[in-house]
Design a protein around this motif. Structure first.
Motif, PDB file in Angstrom:
ATOM      1  N   SER A   7     -94.343  -1.445 110.298  1.00 40.39           N
ATOM      2  CA  SER A   7     -93.505  -2.146 109.320  1.00 40.39           C
ATOM      3  C   SER A   7     -94.399  -2.575 108.151  1.00 40.39           C
ATOM      4  CB  SER A   7     -92.871  -3.389 109.959  1.00 40.39           C
ATOM      5  OG  SER A   7     -93.888  -4.372 110.161  1.00 40.39           O
ATOM      6  N   THR A   8     -93.779  -2.895 107.034  1.00 38.55           N
ATOM      7  CA  THR A   8     -94.572  -3.336 105.880  1.00 38.55           C
ATOM      8  C   THR A   8     -95.357  -4.601 106.246  1.00 38.55           C
ATOM      9  OG1 THR A   8     -92.868  -2.443 104.465  1.00 38.55           O
ATOM     10  CG2 THR A   8     -94.407  -3.952 103.424  1.00 38.55           C
ATOM     11  N   GLU A  98    -115.407 -17.419 116.173  1.00 37.35           N
ATOM     12  CA  GLU A  98    -114.757 -16.575 117.187  1.00 37.35           C
ATOM     13  C   GLU A  98    -113.382 -17.142 117.572  1.00 37.35           C
ATOM     14  OE1 GLU A  98    -115.355 -13.647 117.906  1.00 37.35           O
ATOM     15  OE2 GLU A  98    -117.387 -13.450 117.142  1.00 37.35           O
ATOM     16  N   ILE A  99    -113.291 -18.459 117.698  1.00 38.48           N
ATOM     17  CA  ILE A  99    -111.990 -19.066 118.044  1.00 38.48           C
ATOM     18  C   ILE A  99    -110.985 -18.810 116.915  1.00 38.48           C
ATOM     19  CG2 ILE A  99    -110.779 -21.261 118.433  1.00 38.48           C
ATOM     20  CD1 ILE A  99    -113.302 -22.195 119.969  1.00 38.48           C
ATOM     21  N   ASP A 100    -111.467 -18.926 115.695  1.00 36.09           N
ATOM     22  CA  ASP A 100    -110.619 -18.658 114.537  1.00 36.09           C
ATOM     23  C   ASP A 100    -110.111 -17.210 114.578  1.00 36.09           C
ATOM     24  OD1 ASP A 100    -109.606 -19.232 111.827  1.00 36.09           O
ATOM     25  OD2 ASP A 100    -111.101 -17.741 111.222  1.00 36.09           O
ATOM     26  N   ASN A 101    -110.997 -16.300 114.941  1.00 36.39           N
ATOM     27  CA  ASN A 101    -110.590 -14.900 115.008  1.00 36.39           C
ATOM     28  C   ASN A 101    -109.623 -14.663 116.176  1.00 36.39           C
ATOM     29  OD1 ASN A 101    -110.720 -12.388 113.731  1.00 36.39           O
ATOM     30  ND2 ASN A 101    -112.001 -11.586 115.361  1.00 36.39           N
ATOM     31  N   THR A 102    -109.856 -15.335 117.288  1.00 33.61           N
ATOM     32  CA  THR A 102    -108.934 -15.214 118.427  1.00 33.61           C
ATOM     33  C   THR A 102    -107.536 -15.630 117.989  1.00 33.61           C
ATOM     34  OG1 THR A 102    -110.698 -15.697 119.990  1.00 33.61           O
ATOM     35  CG2 THR A 102    -108.460 -16.023 120.785  1.00 33.61           C
ATOM     36  N   ASN A 103    -107.437 -16.733 117.253  1.00 39.63           N
ATOM     37  CA  ASN A 103    -106.126 -17.204 116.798  1.00 39.63           C
ATOM     38  C   ASN A 103    -105.441 -16.159 115.911  1.00 39.63           C
ATOM     39  OD1 ASN A 103    -106.361 -19.574 118.207  1.00 39.63           O
ATOM     40  ND2 ASN A 103    -107.286 -20.703 116.512  1.00 39.63           N
ATOM     41  N   ALA A 104    -106.234 -15.489 115.074  1.00 35.29           N
ATOM     42  CA  ALA A 104    -105.670 -14.444 114.203  1.00 35.29           C
ATOM     43  C   ALA A 104    -105.169 -13.268 115.048  1.00 35.29           C
ATOM     44  CB  ALA A 104    -106.725 -13.972 113.204  1.00 35.29           C
ATOM     45  N   ILE A 105    -105.930 -12.924 116.079  1.00 30.92           N
ATOM     46  CA  ILE A 105    -105.518 -11.829 116.977  1.00 30.92           C
ATOM     47  C   ILE A 105    -104.216 -12.206 117.704  1.00 30.92           C
ATOM     48  CG2 ILE A 105    -106.157 -10.565 119.109  1.00 30.92           C
ATOM     49  CD1 ILE A 105    -107.804  -9.636 116.690  1.00 30.92           C
ATOM     50  N   TYR A 106    -104.151 -13.437 118.187  1.00 30.77           N
ATOM     51  CA  TYR A 106    -102.933 -13.892 118.896  1.00 30.77           C
ATOM     52  C   TYR A 106    -101.707 -13.822 117.977  1.00 30.77           C
ATOM     53  CZ  TYR A 106    -105.777 -15.753 122.782  1.00 30.77           C
ATOM     54  OH  TYR A 106    -106.630 -15.900 123.842  1.00 30.77           O
ATOM     55  N   LYS A 107    -101.922 -14.145 116.701  1.00 32.90           N
ATOM     56  CA  LYS A 107    -100.810 -14.082 115.738  1.00 32.90           C
ATOM     57  C   LYS A 107    -100.289 -12.652 115.610  1.00 32.90           C
ATOM     58  CE  LYS A 107    -100.446 -16.146 111.604  1.00 32.90           C
ATOM     59  NZ  LYS A 107    -100.915 -16.772 110.334  1.00 32.90           N
ATOM     60  N   LEU A 108    -101.230 -11.707 115.596  1.00 32.87           N
ATOM     61  CA  LEU A 108    -100.834 -10.296 115.498  1.00 32.87           C
ATOM     62  C   LEU A 108    -100.085  -9.846 116.754  1.00 32.87           C
ATOM     63  CD1 LEU A 108    -103.918  -8.672 113.795  1.00 32.87           C
ATOM     64  CD2 LEU A 108    -101.554  -8.151 113.233  1.00 32.87           C
ATOM     65  N   VAL A 109    -100.535 -10.333 117.906  1.00 34.17           N
ATOM     66  CA  VAL A 109     -99.844  -9.986 119.161  1.00 34.17           C
ATOM     67  C   VAL A 109     -98.414 -10.524 119.113  1.00 34.17           C
ATOM     68  CG1 VAL A 109     -99.813 -10.339 121.670  1.00 34.17           C
ATOM     69  CG2 VAL A 109    -101.983  -9.920 120.515  1.00 34.17           C
ATOM     70  N   LYS A 110     -98.286 -11.774 118.646  1.00 35.41           N
ATOM     71  CA  LYS A 110     -96.973 -12.410 118.566  1.00 35.41           C
ATOM     72  C   LYS A 110     -96.062 -11.618 117.614  1.00 35.41           C
ATOM     73  CE  LYS A 110     -95.073 -17.060 117.908  1.00 35.41           C
ATOM     74  NZ  LYS A 110     -94.471 -17.136 116.571  1.00 35.41           N
ATOM     75  N   GLN A 111     -96.635 -11.257 116.470  1.00 32.82           N
ATOM     76  CA  GLN A 111     -95.853 -10.502 115.488  1.00 32.82           C
ATOM     77  C   GLN A 111     -95.398  -9.168 116.071  1.00 32.82           C
ATOM     78  OE1 GLN A 111     -97.788 -10.094 111.658  1.00 32.82           O
ATOM     79  NE2 GLN A 111     -96.369  -8.505 110.990  1.00 32.82           N
ATOM     80  N   SER A 112     -96.302  -8.494 116.798  1.00 28.91           N
ATOM     81  CA  SER A 112     -95.940  -7.194 117.379  1.00 28.91           C
ATOM     82  C   SER A 112     -94.823  -7.355 118.412  1.00 28.91           C
ATOM     83  CB  SER A 112     -97.153  -6.483 117.977  1.00 28.91           C
ATOM     84  OG  SER A 112     -97.660  -7.185 119.086  1.00 28.91           O
ATOM     85  N   MET A 113     -94.860  -8.470 119.139  1.00 25.44           N
ATOM     86  CA  MET A 113     -93.784  -8.738 120.112  1.00 25.44           C
ATOM     87  C   MET A 113     -92.465  -8.960 119.404  1.00 25.44           C
ATOM     88  SD  MET A 113     -94.877 -11.126 123.273  1.00 25.44           S
ATOM     89  CE  MET A 113     -93.372 -10.898 124.184  1.00 25.44           C
TER      90      MET A 113
END
Ligand code: FEO
Length: 183
Positions: A7-8, A98-113
């Motif tokens: 998606s865009t 690293e924690i900041d990056n983990t949070n960004a990764i979790y956001k992407l997982v949430k968005q993909s869901m």
């Protein structure tokens, strides 16, 4: 026919994460150069190796966007933060990044869901595991400096930490890979 399987919004988010990984590489690079200038060649070696890991993360996302038929946008990388004042704050900053990056990764997982983009969800699981490793590694660094005496660590203790980090593996062993025989 639209051949872009992202998606865009997802394409934008993945491109932003790619830049974030490049930024992480710059942070490790600058901390490594700082450590080397302080005489901590083992710490510098560890951080230089880690800068390469971050570039690998960037490449994985870049390749994924292309494989899904998306467009890659190479953006400017923000400057790294100021140099740390000592080894302990340096390791604390590493964990914070690293924690900041983990949070960004979790956001992407949430968005993909939310988008039901299961291909991206599946791709992101590698990063979820990787971030657990990265945080474990960073927590290990803080443990070492704490045992050495924290901010009051002696020259001897710092020397030993520096020597150990030269040979420290790039990846931490995760809890799910442990057994009773091999704790
Ligand atoms: Fe690519 Fe250290 O996160």
């Amino acid at each position: 026919m639209n051949t872009n399987r992202l998606s865009t919004a997802m394409q934008t988010a993945l491109n932003a994460q790619m830049t974030k990984e490049a930024h992480a590489a710059q942070i490790y690079l600058s901390y490594a150069a700082w450590a080397s200038a302080q005489g901590f060649s083992g710490v510098a070696n560890f951080l230089f190796r880690h800068a390469q890991e971050e570039r690998n993360h960037m490449m994985k996302i870049l390749e994924y966007i292309l494989q899904r038929g998306g467009s890659v946008t190479i953006e400017a990388i923000p400057a790294p933060p100021a140099n740390p004042s000592a080894l302990q704050p340096c390791f604390e900053k590493v964990l914070e990044h690293e924690i900041d990056n983990t949070n960004a990764i979790y956001k992407l997982v949430k968005q993909s869901m939310e988008e039901q983009d299961w291909a991206t969800w599946n791709f992101m699981q590698w990063f979820v595991k990787e971030q657990t490793e990265e945080e474990t590694l960073a927590l290990g660094l803080l443990d070492k400096i704490k045992i050495a005496g924290g901010a009051a660590a002696s020259g001897d203790a710092l020397y030993n930490i520096d020597r150990d980090l030269q040979g420290e593996p790039d990846d931490a062993e995760l809890a799910q890979d442990k057994t009773a025989d091999k704790p």
